[in-house]
Scaffold this active site. Structure first.
Site, mmCIF file in Angstrom:
data_model
loop_
_atom_site.group_PDB
_atom_site.id
_atom_site.type_symbol
_atom_site.label_atom_id
_atom_site.label_comp_id
_atom_site.label_asym_id
_atom_site.label_seq_id
_atom_site.Cartn_x
_atom_site.Cartn_y
_atom_site.Cartn_z
ATOM 1 N N VAL A 11 24.861 13.989 -37.066
ATOM 2 C CA VAL A 11 25.922 13.639 -36.112
ATOM 3 C C VAL A 11 27.094 12.948 -36.801
ATOM 4 C CG1 VAL A 11 26.448 12.082 -34.178
ATOM 5 C CG2 VAL A 11 24.486 13.603 -34.063
ATOM 6 N N ASP A 30 27.407 5.018 -45.316
ATOM 7 C CA ASP A 30 25.952 5.191 -45.229
ATOM 8 C C ASP A 30 25.293 4.253 -46.235
ATOM 9 O OD1 ASP A 30 24.214 7.737 -43.859
ATOM 10 O OD2 ASP A 30 23.167 6.483 -45.333
ATOM 11 N N GLU A 151 26.679 12.265 -28.004
ATOM 12 C CA GLU A 151 26.999 13.496 -28.739
ATOM 13 C C GLU A 151 26.170 14.660 -28.203
ATOM 14 O OE1 GLU A 151 29.371 14.208 -31.140
ATOM 15 O OE2 GLU A 151 28.579 16.138 -30.490
ATOM 16 N N PHE A 152 26.810 15.830 -28.094
ATOM 17 C CA PHE A 152 26.107 17.004 -27.555
ATOM 18 C C PHE A 152 26.049 18.166 -28.538
ATOM 19 C CE2 PHE A 152 27.810 14.556 -24.029
ATOM 20 C CZ PHE A 152 26.674 14.349 -23.257
ATOM 21 N N ARG A 154 24.935 20.818 -31.378
ATOM 22 C CA ARG A 154 23.622 21.387 -31.709
ATOM 23 C C ARG A 154 23.569 21.617 -33.208
ATOM 24 N NH1 ARG A 154 24.642 26.584 -28.256
ATOM 25 N NH2 ARG A 154 26.584 26.186 -29.348
ATOM 26 N N GLU A 155 22.474 21.209 -33.827
ATOM 27 C CA GLU A 155 22.331 21.504 -35.253
ATOM 28 C C GLU A 155 22.365 23.014 -35.426
ATOM 29 O OE1 GLU A 155 18.939 19.511 -36.987
ATOM 30 O OE2 GLU A 155 19.574 17.610 -36.127
ATOM 31 N N GLY A 257 11.413 21.845 -30.658
ATOM 32 C CA GLY A 257 11.135 20.815 -31.669
ATOM 33 C C GLY A 257 12.435 20.132 -31.998
ATOM 34 N N CYS A 260 15.788 15.834 -31.508
ATOM 35 C CA CYS A 260 16.289 15.294 -30.233
ATOM 36 C C CYS A 260 15.346 15.480 -29.045
ATOM 37 C CB CYS A 260 17.648 15.906 -29.923
ATOM 38 S SG CYS A 260 18.914 15.351 -31.076
HETATM 39 P P1 NAD Z 1 20.099 11.140 -39.231
HETATM 40 O O1 NAD Z 1 18.758 10.541 -39.380
HETATM 41 O O2 NAD Z 1 20.359 12.517 -39.724
HETATM 42 O O3 NAD Z 1 21.195 10.186 -39.901
HETATM 43 C C1 NAD Z 1 21.253 8.815 -39.762
HETATM 44 C C2 NAD Z 1 21.983 8.236 -40.969
HETATM 45 O O4 NAD Z 1 22.241 6.852 -40.734
HETATM 46 C C3 NAD Z 1 21.173 8.307 -42.268
HETATM 47 O O5 NAD Z 1 21.951 8.961 -43.253
HETATM 48 C C4 NAD Z 1 20.920 6.837 -42.623
HETATM 49 O O6 NAD Z 1 20.888 6.612 -44.017
HETATM 50 C C5 NAD Z 1 22.111 6.170 -41.979
HETATM 51 N N1 NAD Z 1 21.970 4.731 -41.707
HETATM 52 C C6 NAD Z 1 20.914 4.059 -41.172
HETATM 53 N N2 NAD Z 1 21.207 2.752 -41.063
HETATM 54 C C7 NAD Z 1 22.467 2.572 -41.522
HETATM 55 C C8 NAD Z 1 23.337 1.459 -41.654
HETATM 56 N N3 NAD Z 1 22.969 0.232 -41.278
HETATM 57 N N4 NAD Z 1 24.568 1.655 -42.173
HETATM 58 C C9 NAD Z 1 24.963 2.892 -42.565
HETATM 59 N N5 NAD Z 1 24.190 3.977 -42.453
HETATM 60 C C10 NAD Z 1 22.955 3.836 -41.936
HETATM 61 O O7 NAD Z 1 20.438 11.054 -37.679
HETATM 62 P P2 NAD Z 1 21.155 12.145 -36.740
HETATM 63 O O8 NAD Z 1 20.287 13.314 -36.550
HETATM 64 O O9 NAD Z 1 22.548 12.328 -37.193
HETATM 65 O O10 NAD Z 1 21.161 11.347 -35.351
HETATM 66 C C11 NAD Z 1 21.941 10.197 -35.154
HETATM 67 C C12 NAD Z 1 21.936 9.859 -33.684
HETATM 68 O O11 NAD Z 1 22.598 10.907 -32.940
HETATM 69 C C13 NAD Z 1 20.551 9.728 -33.054
HETATM 70 O O12 NAD Z 1 20.586 8.742 -32.062
HETATM 71 C C14 NAD Z 1 20.328 11.082 -32.411
HETATM 72 O O13 NAD Z 1 19.432 11.030 -31.339
HETATM 73 C C15 NAD Z 1 21.719 11.419 -31.939
HETATM 74 N N6 NAD Z 1 21.989 12.856 -31.816
HETATM 75 C C16 NAD Z 1 21.526 13.716 -32.762
HETATM 76 C C17 NAD Z 1 21.806 15.072 -32.651
HETATM 77 C C18 NAD Z 1 21.298 16.047 -33.684
HETATM 78 O O14 NAD Z 1 21.358 17.249 -33.436
HETATM 79 N N7 NAD Z 1 20.798 15.607 -34.841
HETATM 80 C C19 NAD Z 1 22.584 15.543 -31.572
HETATM 81 C C20 NAD Z 1 23.056 14.632 -30.651
HETATM 82 C C21 NAD Z 1 22.749 13.290 -30.766
#
Ligand code: NAD
Length: 442
Positions: A11, A30, A151-152, A154-155, A257, A260
């Site tokens: 995201v 990050d 956020e909406f 899709r990977e 799977g 999310c």
């Molecule tokens: P992710 O695990 O891919 O990435 C999270 C990142 O945050 C990692 O790179 C980690 O190193 C970093 N991080 C953790 N703590 C930190 C800090 N204190 N400072 C800086 N960086 C830090 O997560 P994601 O899949 O991108 O999901 C993030 C959020 O978005 C979640 O809440 C998820 O539910 C939501 N979301 C995800 C998707 C999806 O398709 N992946 C879609 C919509 C919403």
């Protein structure tokens, strides 16, 4: 506008890159220094179509920067996005430790007025918790306002989705804050839906829970279709013409799977439980999905009897096509069950194998191509509907496999194609197709 994004996962990185593409000056932060090093060199740490090209372009044009130092990233930012993970705790609820840590970092390090926007998926009330943490720990005399902006994307189509989203949801209690965010998103030209913070937080969980419900619903229908001799694809198509229902998310298969749906459905059950509401429907959706992931193993066992020594090829490991994300992928359940039953499991995925190795049983071996994975196999299981598998010539299976038996967890092929190829074929919610040879063997 000067923006920082904390967390550069699926995201955060996509958000940061796309905001820089529409002209903002974006710093992505990050804690993972190896990710930062890679991104500074123009390499994306995740596989997402179109992302790396856009990343390189905006780095070169000077609008996109990366750092592991929060203070540096926050400097002069008008908007700070929180996009860190909210993984599932053992009791099913969302783990907010990363969100809270970022709130503390913001409190310590911001030196100018800032809008703090939570993009991560968080339970109702979390934005207020973020605000409280920031206010209680604020080091400098600056003005903070908060907003929820779920956020909406899709990977697998995240960049495309960011530029063509159906809506942008902004939850704030403050018109000025909403106006700043609306202005920021204006170049995207996507409808903005404004609401209060709690409703915005709920919109995300309700949306994912609804989509998961659609999937479990059609999977239940598929299981009944199988027993009655109906065809679930035709049923879904016939249903999908009805505009009240729609065809999306009515693909029967081996369950949802990813990072999310599984965690968000569990979290919503917990959120409901927190206000003493038993979300019975959603608990069933989760249970149906768990059962569905095991369904193919049952079919394989009932076809072969004993799996000891049988060579089974897994085609696709990622939780869906066009991503390298293995979180909660059905392949994990399948591989574990098949290995436990004594099968020799070989696997191939075009992108996700590096991530898969950490999650699949050690006994699984990996191949570099479809033909490699199918070599000498007693059965092939299609787990992820990558184009590479959908486009393969089924007639070629006779040349490489011990016996051309396919278990298709994603209904990639129609009856005519399978019959013409002369293979034995088991899919989801449709009748199995046997060859005269396989009927004798089965
Ligand atoms: P992710 O695990 O891919 O990435 C999270 C990142 O945050 C990692 O790179 C980690 O190193 C970093 N991080 C953790 N703590 C930190 C800090 N204190 N400072 C800086 N960086 C830090 O997560 P994601 O899949 O991108 O999901 C993030 C959020 O978005 C979640 O809440 C998820 O539910 C939501 N979301 C995800 C998707 C999806 O398709 N992946 C879609 C919509 C919403």
């Amino acid at each position: 506008m000067k923006i920082s994004v904390v967390g550069t996962g699926y995201v955060g990185l996509v958000t940061g890159v796309c905001l820089s593409e529409i002209g903002h000056d974006v710093t992505c932060i990050d804690t993972d220094i190896s990710k930062i090093d890679k991104m500074r060199q123009g390499q994306s740490p995740i596989y997402e179509p179109g992302l790396e090209e856009l990343m390189v372009k905006n780095i070169n044009e000077g609008r996109l920067h990366f750092t592991n130092v929060h203070k540096e990233g926050f400097e002069n930012s008008e908007v700070v996005f929180i996009a860190v993970g909210t993984p599932q705790l053992p009791n099913g609820s969302a783990n907010l430790q990363y969100i809270e840590a970022v709130a503390e970092q913001i409190a310590q390090e911001v030196t100018t007025d800032v809008v703090v926007v939570t993009k991560s998926t968080v339970p109702v009330g979390t934005n207020y918790r973020v605000e409280k943490i920031i206010r209680e720990n604020l080091k400098n005399d600056v003005k903070i306002s908060i907003a929820s902006n779920p956020e909406f994307l899709r990977e697998g189509s995240a960049v495309q989705d960011t530029f063509n989203g159906d809506r942008i949801v902004i939850g704030t209690d403050n018109a000025e804050t909403a106006a700043i965010l609306e202005e920021m998103y204006k170049p995207l030209n996507i409808p903005v839906f404004k609401t209060d913070i709690s409703s915005s937080e709920m919109i995300k969980y309700a949306s994912n829970a609804f989509l998961a419900t659609k999937i479990s619903f059609i999977n239940e229908i598929s299981n009944i279709c199988e027993k009655l001799g109906a065809n679930v694809e035709d049923v879904a198509n016939g249903m999908g013409y009805d505009q009240r229902i729609g065809r999306n998310f009515l693909n029967a298969g081996i369950g949802y799977g990813g990072s999310c749906f599984p965690k968000d459905t569990h979290a919503l059950v917990q959120i409901a439980g927190g206000v003493e509401h038993d979300f019975e429907l959603l608990r069933s959706v989760i249970q149906v999905n768990n059962n569905q992931q095991r369904l193919m193993v049952d079919k394989i066992v009932s076809r072969f009897g004993n799996l000891e020594g049988k060579v089974i090829s897994l085609l696709g490991l990622a939780f869906k096509p066009n991503t390298d994300d293995m979180r909660e992928a059905a392949s994990i359940v399948l591989a574990k069950e098949l290995v436990a039953q004594g099968a020799k499991v070989k696997a191939y995925d075009p992108i996700a194998m590096a991530n898969a190795k950490a999650l699949l049983p050690e006994a699984v071996t990996y191949e570099k191509s479809v033909s490699g994975v199918l070599q000498n196999a007693d059965a092939a299981v299609i787990i992820t509907e990558w184009d590479e598998f959908k486009n393969m010539n089924l007639k070629d299976l006779h040349k490489v496999m011990n016996e051309a038996v396919v278990f298709d967890g994603r209904n990639c092929f129609d009856e005519k194609t399978v019959t013409e190829a002369g293979i034995e074929y088991h899919s989801v919610g449709r009748k199995s197709i046997y060859t005269s040879k396989s009927l004798i063997n089965s």
